[in-house]
Scaffold this motif. Structure first.
Motif, mmCIF file in Angstrom:
data_model
loop_
_atom_site.group_PDB
_atom_site.id
_atom_site.type_symbol
_atom_site.label_atom_id
_atom_site.label_comp_id
_atom_site.label_asym_id
_atom_site.label_seq_id
_atom_site.Cartn_x
_atom_site.Cartn_y
_atom_site.Cartn_z
ATOM 1 N N VAL A 108 0.822 -1.249 -0.197
ATOM 2 C CA VAL A 108 -0.427 -0.218 0.088
ATOM 3 C C VAL A 108 1.510 0.864 0.451
ATOM 4 N N LYS A 109 0.587 2.279 -0.368
ATOM 5 C CA LYS A 109 0.539 3.556 -0.732
ATOM 6 C C LYS A 109 0.980 4.331 0.670
ATOM 7 N N ASN A 110 2.051 5.047 1.365
ATOM 8 C CA ASN A 110 1.741 5.711 2.669
ATOM 9 C C ASN A 110 1.027 6.914 2.554
ATOM 10 N N ILE A 111 0.617 6.696 3.362
ATOM 11 C CA ILE A 111 -1.507 7.331 3.054
ATOM 12 C C ILE A 111 -0.870 8.305 4.311
ATOM 13 N N SER A 112 0.067 8.098 5.610
ATOM 14 C CA SER A 112 -0.847 8.236 6.868
ATOM 15 C C SER A 112 -0.149 9.791 6.948
ATOM 16 N N LYS A 113 -1.060 10.311 7.910
ATOM 17 C CA LYS A 113 -0.710 11.826 7.891
ATOM 18 C C LYS A 113 -0.168 12.707 8.362
ATOM 19 N N ALA A 114 0.997 12.672 8.375
ATOM 20 C CA ALA A 114 2.553 12.997 9.750
ATOM 21 C C ALA A 114 1.993 14.478 8.833
ATOM 22 N N VAL A 148 11.988 -2.394 22.066
ATOM 23 C CA VAL A 148 11.206 -1.303 21.808
ATOM 24 C C VAL A 148 9.621 -0.623 21.840
ATOM 25 N N LYS A 149 9.139 -0.496 22.985
ATOM 26 C CA LYS A 149 7.734 0.930 22.412
ATOM 27 C C LYS A 149 7.625 2.122 21.572
ATOM 28 N N ILE A 150 7.306 1.975 20.649
ATOM 29 C CA ILE A 150 6.350 2.806 20.010
ATOM 30 C C ILE A 150 4.997 3.648 20.203
ATOM 31 N N SER A 151 5.042 4.677 20.592
ATOM 32 C CA SER A 151 4.008 5.314 21.277
ATOM 33 C C SER A 151 3.749 6.803 20.189
ATOM 34 N N GLY A 152 2.671 6.943 19.771
ATOM 35 C CA GLY A 152 2.206 8.419 19.492
ATOM 36 C C GLY A 152 1.404 8.588 17.761
ATOM 37 N N ASP A 153 1.959 9.553 16.585
ATOM 38 C CA ASP A 153 1.807 9.048 15.847
ATOM 39 C C ASP A 153 2.812 8.299 15.081
ATOM 40 N N ALA A 154 4.195 7.863 14.916
ATOM 41 C CA ALA A 154 5.524 6.733 13.837
ATOM 42 C C ALA A 154 4.278 5.846 14.839
#
Length: 410
Positions: free
Chosen positions: A88-94, A268-274
């Motif tokens: 899929v194309k990257n469509i996240s709203k960064a 590693v735990k990642i939280s938030g927009d990433a």
């Protein structure tokens, strides 16, 4: 049983080819000519010099074996094309301004982002937080807590998932969550999970509402040994939390069993927009495994939480046979940019000439370069290769230690 079947195939093929070579001069000539043509193709088309030397040597010295191995390896390149087809194309709203901020703060990090964005459409995120777990036991307690808090979906993608107390506790939560309408998807590697469960185990999970897919299901044929493997360790929960690192889902990773001494690993735990980057990585793998075209957009849930972390995150993935080995090149760029120290913890120190030269160069420049490998290996032949580079690196000023309590990962 699988190993026996593979061994029988190998013996039969070898006997057949040797017999034909001995009793048929025409066949032997054709074999050598074909190996020569393939060697020329490799020399003029492939860009990696190490790749050229190894394949040319095998093909010209052992033409029968070389042609078989090369045919099996090349056949797997179609899997890479399929992976790209279903991606899929990257469509996240960064935020578009995030890259601008990154450029202002660190040119080095910005160029890495530009590279990853160009070859894999990876994005850069702010408003994210990370937490490092220095052992499997600490990771597991936090992991169970976050799984139990899931409300929308849980995506799990691991090389190894094995039965035992760790998996039993995870599965109990997954079944309970599925009953409450949480979408559960599991990707497991066909080779990594071999002999871990009985045939059809993951299909039976469908009765609980848990979807599963095998990444390149293992089959007992020689060509299957060359199939791409999924070595990722990713869990994504509600697009709010993601986990990655060196830990698989098996008891030895949290030291409930000790096949190689104390298992020293990191997560590693990642939280938030990433987390959106991990969601998209999972959907790419899911589409490849199931030949579907699911959109990641349905899972990119946004949250109002703000994080105090000042850093940036660039989640990215890599695939075999890529003309752009993202993982290798990013690591080399990070090492090349080091100004004070380079610390590496790895179970397998299998370096090519480029990486050896770079590590020696940094050590000669006065950079503190240290490497930690296991003292108790999980594969003795790989450990022998790991130790083969010690002398050259140490003589250049690189400090190497072995983790004496057991096995260490990355």
């Amino acid at each position: 049983m699988y190993i026996l079947f593979l061994a029988v195939q190998g013996i039969c093929l070898s006997v057949l080819i040797i017999s034909l070579s001995i009793y048929s001069d025409i066949f032997r000539r054709i074999l050598h000519f074909a190996a020569f043509l393939i060697s020329l193709r490799i020399i003029f088309r492939e860009s990696n010099p190490t790749f050229k030397i190894i394949w040319s040597f095998i093909l010209l010295i052992f033409p029968a074996l070389g042609l078989l191995l090369y045919a099996a390896a090349v056949s797997q390149k179609s899997a890479v094309r399929d992976y790209k087809k279903f991606s899929v194309k990257n469509i996240s709203k960064a935020n578009g301004k995030c890259a601008e901020k990154l450029e202002n703060q660190s040119k080095t990090a910005y160029f890495i982002y530009r590279y990853l964005n160009n070859i894999s459409n990876s994005d850069v995120y702010e408003n994210s937080d990370t937490e490092l777990f220095s052992c499997g036991e600490l990771f597991f307690m936090d992991y169970l807590k976050k799984l139990s808090e899931a409300e929308k979906f849980i995506f799990i993608e691991y090389f190894i998932i094995a039965k035992g107390e760790m998996w039993d506790r995870i599965l109990d939560i997954l079944i309970e969550k599925a009953k409450k309408g949480v979408e559960i998807r599991i990707i497991y590697d066909g080779l990594g999970t071999i002999n871990c469960f009985s045939d059809g185990y993951f299909r039976k999970l469908n009765q609980y509402g848990i979807k599963s897919a095998s990444f390149n299901k293992f089959s007992p044929f020689i060509a299957a040994l060359f199939r791409c493997r999924d070595h990722r360790k990713i869990t994504v929960i509600d697009n709010r939390t993601a986990y990655t690192g060196g830990l698989n889902l098996s008891d030895e990773y949290i030291n409930l069993t000790h096949p190689h001494g104390y298992w020293k690993d990191y997560a590693v735990k990642i939280s938030g927009d990433a987390v959106s980057g991990f969601t998209e990585l999972f959907i790419n793998s899911w589409n490849f495994c199931t030949a579907s075209h699911d959109s990641a957009e349905n899972f990119l849930i946004e949250y109002p939480e703000k994080y105090s972390s000042k850093g940036f995150a660039i989640p990215f993935g890599d695939i075999p046979y890529s003309k752009n080995p993202a993982g290798k090149l990013v690591y080399m760029d990070i090492i090349r940019s080091a100004e004070k120290y380079v610390y590496i913890v790895t179970p397998y120190l299998i370096l090519d000439d480029e990486m050896i030269s770079l590590l020696k160069f940094k050590a000669f420049c006065g950079i503190d370069v240290r490497i930690v490998t296991p003292h108790i290996p999980d594969k003795k032949y790989v450990h022998a290769v790991t130790r083969s580079d010690y002398k050259e690196l140490i003589e250049s000023g690189v400090r190497i230690s072995e983790y004496s309590k057991g096995y260490c990962i990355r």
